[in-house]
Structure formats: C-alpha cells, structure tokens
Motif scaffolding. Structure first.
Motif, short mmCIF file in Angstrom:
data_model
loop_
_atom_site.label_atom_id
_atom_site.label_comp_id
_atom_site.label_asym_id
_atom_site.label_seq_id
_atom_site.Cartn_x
_atom_site.Cartn_y
_atom_site.Cartn_z
N LYS A 43 -32.57 18.99 -36.90
CA LYS A 43 -32.69 20.41 -36.65
C LYS A 43 -31.73 20.83 -35.54
N LEU A 44 -31.28 22.07 -35.65
CA LEU A 44 -30.34 22.59 -34.66
C LEU A 44 -31.10 22.98 -33.40
N SER A 45 -30.75 22.33 -32.30
CA SER A 45 -31.34 22.69 -31.01
C SER A 45 -30.44 23.66 -30.24
N ASN A 46 -29.14 23.59 -30.54
CA ASN A 46 -28.15 24.47 -29.91
C ASN A 46 -27.26 25.08 -30.99
N PRO A 47 -26.65 26.23 -30.70
CA PRO A 47 -25.74 26.83 -31.69
C PRO A 47 -24.59 25.87 -32.00
N PRO A 48 -24.16 25.77 -33.25
CA PRO A 48 -23.06 24.87 -33.60
C PRO A 48 -21.76 25.29 -32.94
N SER A 49 -20.94 24.31 -32.62
CA SER A 49 -19.68 24.61 -31.93
C SER A 49 -18.63 25.18 -32.88
N LEU A 50 -18.69 24.81 -34.17
CA LEU A 50 -17.74 25.32 -35.15
C LEU A 50 -18.48 26.20 -36.15
N THR A 51 -18.04 27.43 -36.31
CA THR A 51 -18.71 28.34 -37.24
C THR A 51 -17.69 29.21 -37.96
N GLY A 52 -18.08 29.67 -39.14
CA GLY A 52 -17.33 30.69 -39.86
C GLY A 52 -15.94 30.29 -40.29
N SER A 53 -15.09 31.29 -40.40
CA SER A 53 -13.73 31.10 -40.90
C SER A 53 -12.84 30.34 -39.92
N ALA A 54 -13.35 30.12 -38.70
CA ALA A 54 -12.58 29.32 -37.74
C ALA A 54 -12.52 27.85 -38.18
N ILE A 55 -13.42 27.45 -39.09
CA ILE A 55 -13.43 26.08 -39.58
C ILE A 55 -12.35 25.94 -40.65
N SER A 56 -11.47 24.99 -40.44
CA SER A 56 -10.45 24.67 -41.45
C SER A 56 -10.87 23.40 -42.18
N LEU A 57 -10.77 23.44 -43.49
CA LEU A 57 -11.11 22.27 -44.30
C LEU A 57 -9.88 21.41 -44.57
N VAL A 58 -8.77 22.07 -44.85
CA VAL A 58 -7.48 21.39 -45.07
C VAL A 58 -6.41 22.17 -44.34
N LYS A 93 -3.70 26.82 -41.67
CA LYS A 93 -4.91 26.54 -42.43
C LYS A 93 -4.64 26.83 -43.91
N VAL A 94 -4.73 25.80 -44.73
CA VAL A 94 -4.47 25.96 -46.17
C VAL A 94 -5.76 26.27 -46.92
N LEU A 95 -6.86 25.64 -46.52
CA LEU A 95 -8.17 25.89 -47.13
C LEU A 95 -9.17 26.10 -46.00
N SER A 96 -9.76 27.28 -45.96
CA SER A 96 -10.68 27.62 -44.87
C SER A 96 -12.11 27.72 -45.39
N ALA A 97 -13.06 27.57 -44.48
CA ALA A 97 -14.47 27.75 -44.81
C ALA A 97 -14.80 29.25 -44.85
N SER A 98 -15.94 29.58 -45.45
CA SER A 98 -16.36 30.98 -45.53
C SER A 98 -16.98 31.41 -44.20
N PRO A 99 -17.17 32.71 -43.97
CA PRO A 99 -17.79 33.17 -42.72
C PRO A 99 -19.20 32.66 -42.49
N SER A 100 -19.88 32.20 -43.54
CA SER A 100 -21.26 31.72 -43.39
C SER A 100 -21.35 30.23 -43.13
N ALA A 101 -20.24 29.53 -43.05
CA ALA A 101 -20.25 28.08 -42.86
C ALA A 101 -20.44 27.72 -41.39
N TYR A 102 -20.91 26.51 -41.16
CA TYR A 102 -21.02 25.98 -39.80
C TYR A 102 -20.99 24.46 -39.87
N SER A 103 -20.73 23.84 -38.74
CA SER A 103 -20.63 22.39 -38.67
C SER A 103 -21.81 21.84 -37.87
N ALA A 104 -22.60 20.97 -38.52
CA ALA A 104 -23.78 20.41 -37.86
C ALA A 104 -24.23 19.17 -38.61
N ASN A 105 -25.21 18.48 -38.02
CA ASN A 105 -25.80 17.31 -38.65
C ASN A 105 -26.90 17.78 -39.61
#
Length: 467
Positions: free
Chosen positions: A215-230, A199-211
């Motif tokens: 509205k969010l009906s379920n918790p997002p599958s990708l959250t926090g620093s586990a999300i890689s941007l690049v 992972k060269v560029l990571s998201a912050s711990p407060s980030a999440y992946s959603a539409n």
C-alpha cells in the motif's frame, strides 16, 4: 551519331544520381554485440533479433558475464553497436565495464539498454550517464488504472497500453502506428533542460510508479506524463542510445499479443510493439535520419574556381549538397531551414540556403545542343530534378570588414544527425589603386578645394596689380 549523343548525354546526366544512390559507404552499424542474462532470450526475443538480421546486421550473442568478451582488440573496436539485454548483471565479464561502455558511445557507436524490475545498479548507472534516471525504488513499476491493457488474468494494471508517441516521422517512420504499445516494467525521468534526451514513449497522465504489492504510504515520486517508458539520446558526436524500462517490450509474447486499451471498444489483433521497435531501431542504427554534406563550394559571382582570398564588397556564391541515408542508398535531403554564416568572432552575414533550381533552366538549351530521343526527355528532366533537390546555394556580398572569416553551417534538427561545416577564408581591403578616384559624396569637398585655389589666385592678382 544521334544515338551515340543520346547515350552520352544520358550517362552524363545520370552519373551524379547513380554515384549518390549506390555509394558504397554507409553509416549504419553492421556488427552488433548482444549481451544477455540468459541465452534463452535468443528464442524468447527472436522476432526482434530476426528483424535486425533481415536488414543485414550481424549479431554476436554472448552471456554478459562471459570472461572472454571484449569491445575492442588492438585498439580497434570489433563491433559497431551494443545491445544490453542483461538488466540483472552486476558486473560484465572480460574487459567490459562502465567506463568501457561510455568510451564506446563517446567514440560514436550506438547502444540499446533494456532494464527491468530487477535492474542492477550497474545498468542504472549506465542510464544515469546517458541522462536518464530510473525510479530509485527497486520494487517500483509503472501502474496505470486508466490506460492499462484489458486482460482476464492481469489485475494489478502493470501491463500498460500506451499510445503517447513522439511526433517525429524521422524517428518512428512515416507510417502511422495504429495500435497501442504494450509495456510492463519500470519508469524513468529525463531532464527537461537536456536537449539531447527525448521521450519516445510516455506514460499517460494517470500513471504512477510504485510497488504494486504494498500500500502507498507516501505519494509516488514519479507520476503522470513525466514518466518516460522509452527514451532515446543523440549525443553531440551523433552516437545514438535507446533506453527502455522493460525487457519484455522486445519479447515475442508482446509482439504477438492482442491488445485492447481500457475504455476503448477497439480491439487490435496485434500490438504495435514490433512496428514501434523496428522503426525505432532503424533510427538508432542510423538507417534513417543520418545526414552528410558533400561538395562544399564558394566562389565569386561569374567565376567557377574557389579563390584563396576575397576582397571586401565582393559578390560571392556558396553551395553545398546534403544527402540522407535511407538504409540502402543516399537520397537528397530537402529542407528550408539550412543556413550559412559568414563568421568572424560573430556572424556578419546569416543567409538561409535555398534549393538550387538554376540548372533546370539550362536543360532545354542543353537538349537542343545534344539531341536525344524524345522518350528520354521526361526521364532526364526527372533525374535532374531529383538530383538537384539536395543542392543548396545562396549569394551575398562580402561585408566591408577585412580579416579572417569562416563559412559556417551548423545544422541541428530533431531526429537528424547534426552537420557542422566550416571553411576559412581571408578577406582583404582595397589596394591603393582599387579605390575610386572621384567619389560622388566628396564633390562638395572637391568644389571647396578648387574654389579656394581660384579665390586665392584672384585675391593675389587683385592685390598685386591694383592701386
């Protein structure tokens, strides 16, 4: 006469340096095929393309669905690298498909993939084969309500100001990146057990992946620093792949944008996108972090020629020169973690190679034999020291085991191409006439044998000649 000797000495000492510095062979990719969704991307992403062209790359722009495109002709590849700026393509034109792109990487060529919110299944499949999984939800984007870029128009916090970079000078350069990188796109995850993906560029711990439009009906599958941007991949054959979840990351608009990270009072006149992608592309296209080894040698101590066979307990020396490509020339690579194994089924000897400085002690005597101008002496010493930085050596004793051994160097370091060197050499036992005649440890046995003979002689004499 002294002037002639000065010139000859100067040439003798500097030729190795010049040979490595101006070596014509280079590992960087020269011809790059760029596949686009729309030719308008040539102008909207022109700064990135110009940075490549200014470094000597030849870019061949094609539409991704062009029926005439092909990666190879008559069994030979026409390009050294491939850039896919076509996230929405469902099917490539010509002879290019998923298998062709994977074969291209498997043959040692480099690849850049830029996805987007409209990424097709084909682009996602290529990313999966490279060890990266994009969010399964096609409408999901990375959202961050803490580390977003402050803007008057953007309110859904999908434009992220990220500064969580990989800590590696060889990948991102030695110059510190001061401003955040602007990112707007989809996130992905990498397998933590896969050491080839970084992972060269990571998201912050407060980030999440959603539409962002629902509205969010379920918790997002990708959250926090586990999300890689690049992310980047260095395959076992040293091919390099860059995977980005944003095509706009490379755009002129984000290159020139001002940036202010939420919660930070500091405003930057320019985002770090240009610096980040320029340095990262240098690594992807082997302008940095590419190693080569030359002059692999081994010989007995006190000799210069490489023998065809060693004998057990011989003292030997092993040496190798390692250089790194710096975009224009090969320069000595200096490290303290290069090791050599003397290997047969398992390593019998494992030694860390040290930088060769022995010749530095020879310089004064050489200069006394070949007089040179006084002003040249500091320069010659500097040149010799610089050249010898890339030379590694060690000495050890051949183990007391005979068979077919190998000198093996398996060097792997974060961001650098791996080195795999091996040289086979047989080791024989002592011949019958090479053993010591009298071994000190066997003196008690020698004494026992001779005392037995002497005792038998005395006993026989006493028995025969006594009444």
């Amino acid at each position: 006469m002294l002037k002639l000797l000065s010139v000859l000495t100067f040439l003798t000492l500097t030729l190795p340096f010049l040979a490595h510095s101006f070596s014509p062979d280079h590992p960087t990719d020269r011809r790059i095929l760029v596949l686009l969704d729309d030719l308008a991307l040539k102008s909207s992403h022109s700064l990135f393309f110009k940075s490549l062209q200014s470094r000597g790359f030849e870019l061949d722009f094609k539409l991704a669905d062009d029926a005439k495109i092909s990666l190879q002709r008559y069994g030979l590849y026409s390009y050294d690298a491939l850039i896919l700026f076509s996230p929405s393509v469902d099917r490539f034109g010509g002879s290019i498909d998923l298998a062709a792109i994977l074969d291209f990487v498997d043959s040692g060529h480099d690849l850049i993939i830029a996805a987007d919110t409209n990424a097709s299944d084909l682009i996602r499949q290529i990313a999966v084969e490279c060890g990266v999984d994009f969010d399964e939800d096609p409408a999901a984007v990375v959202i961050d309500h803490t580390s977003y870029a402050v803007s008057d128009t953007e309110g859904d916090h999908t434009v992220i100001a990220s500064d969580d970079f990989i800590k590696s000078d060889v990948i991102l350069g030695s110059k510190k990146i001061e401003a955040p990188v602007l990112f707007q796109g989809i996130g992905h995850t990498v397998n933590s057990e896969n050491s080839l993906v970084l992972k060269v560029l990571s998201a912050s711990p407060s980030a999440y992946s959603a539409n962002p439009k629902s509205k969010l009906s379920n918790p997002p599958s990708l959250t926090g620093s586990a999300i890689s941007l690049v992310s980047v991949v260095q395959a076992r054959n040293n091919a390099r792949v860059l995977i980005s979840g944003s095509l706009s990351l490379f755009s002129d608009r984000l290159f020139r944008s001002k940036v202010q990270k939420a919660g930070s009072p500091k405003k930057h006149e320019k985002s770090a996108n240009e610096q980040f992608l320029t340095e990262l592309s240098k690594w992807v296209f082997h302008e940095r972090g590419h190693l080569k080894a030359v002059n692999v040698r081994h010989h007995k101590v006190g000799e210069a020629d490489e023998p065809a066979i060693y004998r057990i307990n011989d003292d030997l020396e092993y040496s190798v020169e390692i250089y790194e490509w710096h975009g224009k020339s090969w320069e000595p690579y200096v490290a303290d973690d290069v090791q050599v194994q003397f290997y047969m089924m398992s390593p019998y000897v494992l030694k860390t190679l040290s930088t060769d400085q022995k010749v530095m002690h020879v310089i004064p005597s050489r200069l006394s034999v070949f007089p040179v101008d006084f002003l040249l002496i500091p320069f010659l010493i500097f040149v010799l020291f610089f050249v010898l930085q890339g030379s590694y050596f060690t000495a050890f004793k051949v183990p007391d085991v005979y068979g077919v051994f190998q000198f093996k160097v398996e060097y792997q370091r974060l961001g650098y191409t791996s080195l795999s060197l091996s040289k086979q050499i047989p080791v024989r036992p002592f011949r019958h006439n090479e053993y010591e005649r009298f071994i000190p440890a066997a003196y008690p046995y020698y004494g026992a044998a001779f005392s037995m003979m002497a005792g038998f002689f005395i006993f026989t004499a006493v028995h025969l000649y006594s009444k």
